[in-house]
Design an enzyme around this catalytic site. Structure first.
Site, PDB file in Angstrom:
ATOM      1  N   HIS B  80       0.846  -1.199   0.000  1.00 33.51           N
ATOM      2  CA  HIS B  80       0.000   0.000   0.000  1.00 33.51           C
ATOM      3  C   HIS B  80       0.883   1.252   0.000  1.00 33.51           C
ATOM      4  CE1 HIS B  80      -2.802   3.108   1.341  1.00 33.51           C
ATOM      5  NE2 HIS B  80      -2.067   3.296   2.429  1.00 33.51           N
ATOM      6  N   ASP B 109       7.717  22.824 -24.897  1.00 36.22           N
ATOM      7  CA  ASP B 109       7.650  21.436 -24.415  1.00 36.22           C
ATOM      8  C   ASP B 109       8.675  21.300 -23.312  1.00 36.22           C
ATOM      9  OD1 ASP B 109       7.541  18.551 -24.165  1.00 36.22           O
ATOM     10  OD2 ASP B 109       6.687  18.503 -26.179  1.00 36.22           O
ATOM     11  N   TRP B 145       7.303  -0.416   4.148  1.00 35.84           N
ATOM     12  CA  TRP B 145       7.917   0.199   2.970  1.00 35.84           C
ATOM     13  C   TRP B 145       9.349   0.644   3.263  1.00 35.84           C
ATOM     14  CZ3 TRP B 145       9.192   5.456   1.497  1.00 35.84           C
ATOM     15  CH2 TRP B 145       9.123   6.364   2.552  1.00 35.84           C
ATOM     16  N   SER B 172      13.633   6.302 -13.098  1.00 35.75           N
ATOM     17  CA  SER B 172      12.528   7.068 -13.673  1.00 35.75           C
ATOM     18  C   SER B 172      12.415   8.437 -13.007  1.00 35.75           C
ATOM     19  CB  SER B 172      11.231   6.276 -13.507  1.00 35.75           C
ATOM     20  OG  SER B 172      10.123   7.111 -13.682  1.00 35.75           O
ATOM     21  N   SER B 173      12.475   8.450 -11.671  1.00 34.68           N
ATOM     22  CA  SER B 173      12.353   9.726 -10.957  1.00 34.68           C
ATOM     23  C   SER B 173      13.509  10.652 -11.283  1.00 34.68           C
ATOM     24  CB  SER B 173      12.348   9.503  -9.444  1.00 34.68           C
ATOM     25  OG  SER B 173      11.193   8.849  -9.060  1.00 34.68           O
ATOM     26  N   HIS B 256      13.358  11.038   4.543  1.00 37.60           N
ATOM     27  CA  HIS B 256      12.749  12.290   4.973  1.00 37.60           C
ATOM     28  C   HIS B 256      12.587  13.287   3.831  1.00 37.60           C
ATOM     29  CE1 HIS B 256      10.696  14.610   7.865  1.00 37.60           C
ATOM     30  NE2 HIS B 256      11.281  15.654   7.330  1.00 37.60           N
ATOM     31  N   GLU B 258      12.259  12.476   0.901  1.00 37.39           N
ATOM     32  CA  GLU B 258      11.248  11.848   0.050  1.00 37.39           C
ATOM     33  C   GLU B 258       9.830  12.299   0.428  1.00 37.39           C
ATOM     34  OE1 GLU B 258      11.046   9.994  -2.582  1.00 37.39           O
ATOM     35  OE2 GLU B 258       8.937   9.410  -2.415  1.00 37.39           O
ATOM     36  N   TYR B 260       9.082  15.080   1.617  1.00 38.20           N
ATOM     37  CA  TYR B 260       8.935  16.460   1.150  1.00 38.20           C
ATOM     38  C   TYR B 260       8.812  16.533  -0.358  1.00 38.20           C
ATOM     39  CZ  TYR B 260       9.805  17.972   5.895  1.00 38.20           C
ATOM     40  OH  TYR B 260       9.707  18.169   7.238  1.00 38.20           O
ATOM     41  N   SER B 271      -0.483  27.217  -3.527  1.00 33.65           N
ATOM     42  CA  SER B 271      -0.126  28.627  -3.706  1.00 33.65           C
ATOM     43  C   SER B 271      -0.578  29.162  -5.057  1.00 33.65           C
ATOM     44  CB  SER B 271       1.390  28.807  -3.582  1.00 33.65           C
ATOM     45  OG  SER B 271       1.849  28.282  -2.368  1.00 33.65           O
ATOM     46  N   HIS B 305      15.064  11.738  13.272  1.00 35.56           N
ATOM     47  CA  HIS B 305      13.882  11.819  14.141  1.00 35.56           C
ATOM     48  C   HIS B 305      12.916  10.666  13.858  1.00 35.56           C
ATOM     49  CE1 HIS B 305      11.989  14.663  10.950  1.00 35.56           C
ATOM     50  NE2 HIS B 305      11.502  13.476  10.780  1.00 35.56           N
ATOM     51  N   HIS B 306      13.181   9.918  12.781  1.00 32.01           N
ATOM     52  CA  HIS B 306      12.410   8.691  12.559  1.00 32.01           C
ATOM     53  C   HIS B 306      12.956   7.540  13.398  1.00 32.01           C
ATOM     54  CE1 HIS B 306      10.248  10.285   9.003  1.00 32.01           C
ATOM     55  NE2 HIS B 306      11.345  10.993   8.844  1.00 32.01           N
ATOM     56  N   THR B 331       7.472  26.140   7.774  1.00 35.82           N
ATOM     57  CA  THR B 331       6.146  25.587   7.477  1.00 35.82           C
ATOM     58  C   THR B 331       5.070  26.529   8.003  1.00 35.82           C
ATOM     59  OG1 THR B 331       7.173  23.436   7.826  1.00 35.82           O
ATOM     60  CG2 THR B 331       4.803  23.463   7.524  1.00 35.82           C
ATOM     61  N   LYS B 334       4.510  29.395   5.694  1.00 29.40           N
ATOM     62  CA  LYS B 334       3.655  29.066   4.548  1.00 29.40           C
ATOM     63  C   LYS B 334       2.179  29.151   4.933  1.00 29.40           C
ATOM     64  CE  LYS B 334       6.506  26.572   1.462  1.00 29.40           C
ATOM     65  NZ  LYS B 334       6.023  27.198   0.233  1.00 29.40           N
ATOM     66  N   ARG B 453       1.481   0.389  15.432  1.00 27.89           N
ATOM     67  CA  ARG B 453       1.115   0.310  14.019  1.00 27.89           C
ATOM     68  C   ARG B 453       1.538  -1.043  13.454  1.00 27.89           C
ATOM     69  NH1 ARG B 453       5.760   3.962  11.057  1.00 27.89           N
ATOM     70  NH2 ARG B 453       4.640   3.328   9.193  1.00 27.89           N
TER      71      ARG B 453
END
Lengths: 391, 537
Positions: B80, B109, B145, B172-173, B256, B258, B260, B271, B305-306, B331, B334, B453
């Site tokens: 998932h 283009d 994941w 690809s990315s 991390h 990622e 963002y 915006s 922090h993870h 943040t 924003k 979890r």
């Protein structure tokens, strides 16, 4: 018996949110240690800060959404910059953050202060159980999900979990600690990473193969505290609970004495000659607790993943090869050499050869297992290589 | 630099429509076609990943195991996440980038059209390879994941395929990111300076740099897993002198930034939309740009922090706590800027605006729990519980996903020339906005009450809120079929009402795409635009 349970379940449901149902909570628990209370205080502080900021920001936003809309004929102004407010809303959050960081740092340092501990307990995570070693008095045992929960949690077991006391939060052998004693915990793991969490103690700590992590606690109130593994550790991650019983010191001393007696008894039991019937009877429950979650209760296994026990060439073949496989493990199969005491090991080995549809007709004595276990080298991560078989 | 544009303007590319038939979609190098492919693929994967989520929520509806085995449950949580991150959210934003960046900067283009095509098909191949692991012996990866060793090394036949899939998705990315950077730097209309670019373009420029920096790191981490499993190395094996925690450090150095990657373009779209419906210029354009850059920079120095509970030294814990708290400042800027943009505007509330406002509010909730988790000692309680699940779903579902919906409703009329059904769309919004809270808000309670979890079954005191959450999940999931219906209806003619060139009132003052005809012609800005809209900065 079953109808009685069913009836009890129905009564519970009929009374609406019955006792088993109603004890949900919304907030973090305050816990029973000075640390857990500090953590709770910090949690409430930051929660209220967020609520306050939320009310302010959303208040402005919803005021604007209500009044500054075209349908009310509001004409848009064209401002789009203000260095003054930009500086203001950078500085104010910074001050709030500093105000939060100071108490957080204090709690952090307090948690780290492991010195002057009065006793040490080593916790080892296994797939999927906990091993506890009291480093001061040699008490040592494994703790896994209790049988009632284990039966009820099988796929379509037909047992309503609400009828099982402390469903998934009960173990066969809880960790017992004295109250008001600074206890140092050492954490490591035998296979994959686990995490040891009892919310009432106020923290969790990962148990990592090759690492020894430390944490401490001092429980202020006698009682039973429950938790779970919190790092995904495979199939049965959800089924390795933790139960800590905190006792008044005299009760704890009595428990220690009792455990030492049991250790002497089981050492003696490992020496005596067992009959096949006794081994089979014991083996059945050892199988249910240790083997059934993969090889299934009836020994049928799971096609493609977990081999069947019934009619297995390995199980019904050469006994030494079969015992060797159980001792040392293979692939997904854990090494049970360290996990089971000689009596349990001999019992389950005899049981799978002569139960679950197999009938080889032989048996193995605990004494033989004991000598095989003694030959297993200590697991390399283990710094104080105490053998499981010493108990 | 933009002289390149003129040179390319030979006759072949003039008023030259798309290839006829199905082959058009295979060989296309047109940024609009590729954008469409990305968006449709992402939508399909959104439903695939959503189905997996519903399997999870169905099992968690009640205590006890009713539908799936624990191993398959773990595969579902793993797949998932991977499908939603790499198959849905990221490709959807790349789809927006493909469609919108050339239109917003006045380019004909993307800079590297053939690579553009390749990066799309590489994505499809990668996701198919990943999905194929579901049918392999031993099942799909079931280690979460994050693919932490040693657990991930217990994966069956699927492991090398999953790793190769990650490599392909990474390539690809990276190709997509290179293309975006090359386009933004080289193909802007000559009159458009960097600080005049729409914020969506800015956020993607920064995101593209993040991608280039992190995807190789992830590829390296999974390659080490591969050699640990098959070539006898011991990078992460303590018994061989390696370190299982090293993987976590490498993973989260990727992981991390990622997250963002998924949120910065979200900020960009919000915006873009909010000023149009507030009929006001965006408040604090330059501070928005700097805040985005600051968040991107901070994302590289907060990864651990993870991992507060792995047993880091005290200095490490404190540093990562302080650094993480800092993220709240840009943040916050924003969120204040969006609020100030709305302030004294002349607002209307079409569906894109509704989704955008819901984004600002619900993303802020996710930000609050993020601040709570930044405090390391409290995170010792929150870590790996449903509180975390609630947190990151608030920052992804009613944030990234809502903004993808908002962007869809916002630009679809421009792309197709047809108006969507506003009444149905508003119905879709309210269904989604209410059910997403029924789905995720109770998970805060579950986590605080002590539910870990990634568990397939739970103690009975967690039963009530799990049931509520599952009900919300099913309402939310099925509501999205309405979105699918609205999208198809709009593509096939919509309400029949033909939209104007600017679609939304005065939108042409905000960004270049609204100066083009509706629907947008197959080739646009063959000559760069003379006038640059000024309302957005």
């Amino acid at each position: 018996m079953k109808t009685k349970q069913l009836f009890a379940g129905l009564t519970l449901m009929a009374t609406g949110l019955g006792t088993a149902h109603a004890d949900y909570t919304l907030n973090l628990m305050e816990g029973v240690t000075s640390i857990s209370k500090d953590v709770y205080g910090l949690h409430m502080l930051v929660l209220w800060v967020c609520v306050f900021i939320g009310i302010a920001v959303f208040g402005v936003m919803f005021y604007s959404i209500y009044y500054h809309r075209k349908s009310r004929g509001y004409k848009a102004s064209s401002f789009h910059e203000s260095t003054k407010v930009e500086i203001l809303w950078t500085i104010i959050p910074t001050i709030i953050l500093i105000a939060l960081a100071i108490p957080a740092t204090k709690v952090m340092l307090e948690m780290d202060d492991i010195k002057d501990s009065e006793m040490s307990i080593k916790v080892t995570g296994w797939q999927w159980k906990w091993e506890y070693e009291y480093l001061d008095n040699g008490i040592h045992f494994f703790s896994s999900l209790d049988e009632a929960s284990n039966k009820a949690r099988q796929l379509n077991s037909g047992i309503d979990p609400r009828t099982v006391p402390n469903y998934l939060l009960e173990v066969d052998k809880p960790l017992v600690v004295p109250v008001n004693t600074k206890i140092r915990f050492l954490f490591t793991a035998a296979d994959v990473i686990h995490s040891w969490w009892v919310p009432d103690l106020g923290w969790k700590k990962d148990t990592i193969p090759g690492y020894i992590n430390e944490a401490w606690t001092s429980v202020e109130k006698a009682g039973t505290y429950r938790g779970q593994c919190t790092e995904l550790c495979g199939k049965d991650h959800g089924f390795m609970p933790i139960v800590v019983i905190a006792m008044e010191k005299p009760d704890y001393e009595a428990w220690v004495a009792e455990q030492k007696g049991i250790a002497v008894e089981s050492a003696a039991a490992a020496e005596k000659d067992w009959s096949q019937e006794d081994l089979l009877a014991k083996g059945e429950s050892v199988y249910a607790n240790n083997c059934a979650s993969c090889h299934m209760a009836d020994g049928a296994g799971l096609a493609g993943t977990f081999p069947a026990i019934t009619s297995s060439a390995v199980v019904t073949g050469d006994m030494n090869a079969q015992v060797e496989l159980m001792l040392n493990g293979k692939g997904m199969m854990p090494a049970f050499g360290q996990m089971l005491d000689p009596v349990d090991f001999a019992a389950v080995s005899t049981f799978i050869r002569n139960g679950l549809g197999n009938s080889v007709g032989d048996l193995i004595q605990p004494a033989a297992i004991k000598s095989l276990q003694a030959a297993i080298p200590a697991v390399e991560y283990d710094d104080d290589d105490e053998q499981t078989s010493s108990l | 630099m933009s002289a390149v544009v003129a040179e390319h303007e030979h006759d072949d590319h003039h008023d030259h429509g798309p290839e006829k038939g199905f082959l058009r979609w295979i060989i296309t190098t047109n940024h609009k076609d590729i954008g469409t492919l990305y968006l449709l693929f992402a939508l399909a994967m959104f439903f695939v990943g959503g189905t997996m989520a519903l399997i999870i929520r169905a099992e968690l509806f009640e205590p006890g195991m009713q539908f799936v085995s624990p191993q398959f449950f773990n595969s579902m949580t793993t797949m998932h996440a991977l499908v939603m991150v790499f198959g849905a959210v990221m490709p959807a934003f790349v789809g927006f980038a493909n469609w919108q960046i050339p239109l917003m900067i006045g380019a004909p283009d993307m800079a590297l059209p053939r690579m553009n095509n390749m990066s799309f098909w590489m994505l499809v191949a990668g996701i198919l390879l990943l999905a194929s692991t579901l049918f392999m012996e031993g099942g799909a990866p079931a280690s979460g994941w994050t693919l932490y060793p040693p657990l991930v090394l217990q994966t069956g036949a699927a492991l090398p395929f999953a790793i190769f899939a990650v490599h392909m998705l990474g390539i690809s990315s990276i190709m997509g990111a290179i293309n975006i950077i090359a386009t933004i730097f080289n193909m802007r209309a000559p009159k458009m300076t960097l600080m005049e670019m729409p914020l969506f373009v800015w956020t993607w420029l920064i995101t593209a740099f993040l991608l280039i920096a992190i995807m190789p790191v992830f590829a390296g981490a999974v390659t080490m897993l591969l050699t640990d499993r098959f070539f006898d190395t011991s990078f992460f094996d303590a018994a061989g002198g390696g370190d299982p925690v090293l993987y976590q450090h490498i993973f989260w150095f990727f992981g991390h930034p990622e997250v963002y990657v998924m949120i910065l373009p979200t900020f960009g779209v919000a915006s873009t939309i909010i000023p149009v419906f507030a009929r006001k210029p965006l408040f604090g354009y330059s501070s928005m740009v700097y805040a985005t850059a600051a968040i991107a920079f901070l994302s590289f120095i907060v990864w651990a922090h993870h991992m507060f509970t792995v047993g880091m030294p005290m200095a490490g814990e404190l540093y990562f706590m302080y650094a993480t708290m800092l993220i709240a400042i840009p943040t916050g800027v924003k969120i204040f800027n969006w609020t100030a943009t709305m302030w004294q505007g002349s607002m209307t509330f079409e569906t894109p605006m509704l989704f955008s406002i819901a984004f600002v509010v619900l993303f802020t909730l996710g930000g609050f729990t993020g601040l709570m988790m930044a405090l390391a000692p409290v995170d010792f309680q929150y870590h790996d519980t449903y509180f975390i699940v609630a947190h990151f779903h608030y920052t992804l579902v009613p944030a990234s996903i809502f903004i993808l919906m908002a962007g869809g409703y916002f630009w679809l009329p421009k792309w197709t020339g047809n108006m969507y059904d506003e009444r149905l769309a508003k119905f879709h919004f309210w269904l989604s906005a209410i059910s997403v809270n029924i789905l995720f808000f109770p998970q805060h309670f579950l986590g605080l009450a002590g539910m870990p979890r990634r568990i397939p079954d739970y103690a009975v005191q967690f039963a009530d809120w799990n049931m509520v959450s599952s009900v919300g999940a099913f309402i939310f999931g099925f509501s999205q079929l309405l979105f699918l219906y609205i999208v198809i209806q709009t593509i096939r003619g919509g309400t029949g009402e033909k939209v104007t060139d600017e679609v939304w009132e005065d939108a042409h003052k905000h960004s270049l795409e609204w100066t083009l005809p509706s629907p947008v012609p197959y080739h646009t800005f063959a000559t760069p635009p003379e006038k640059i809209p000024t309302e957005h900065f």
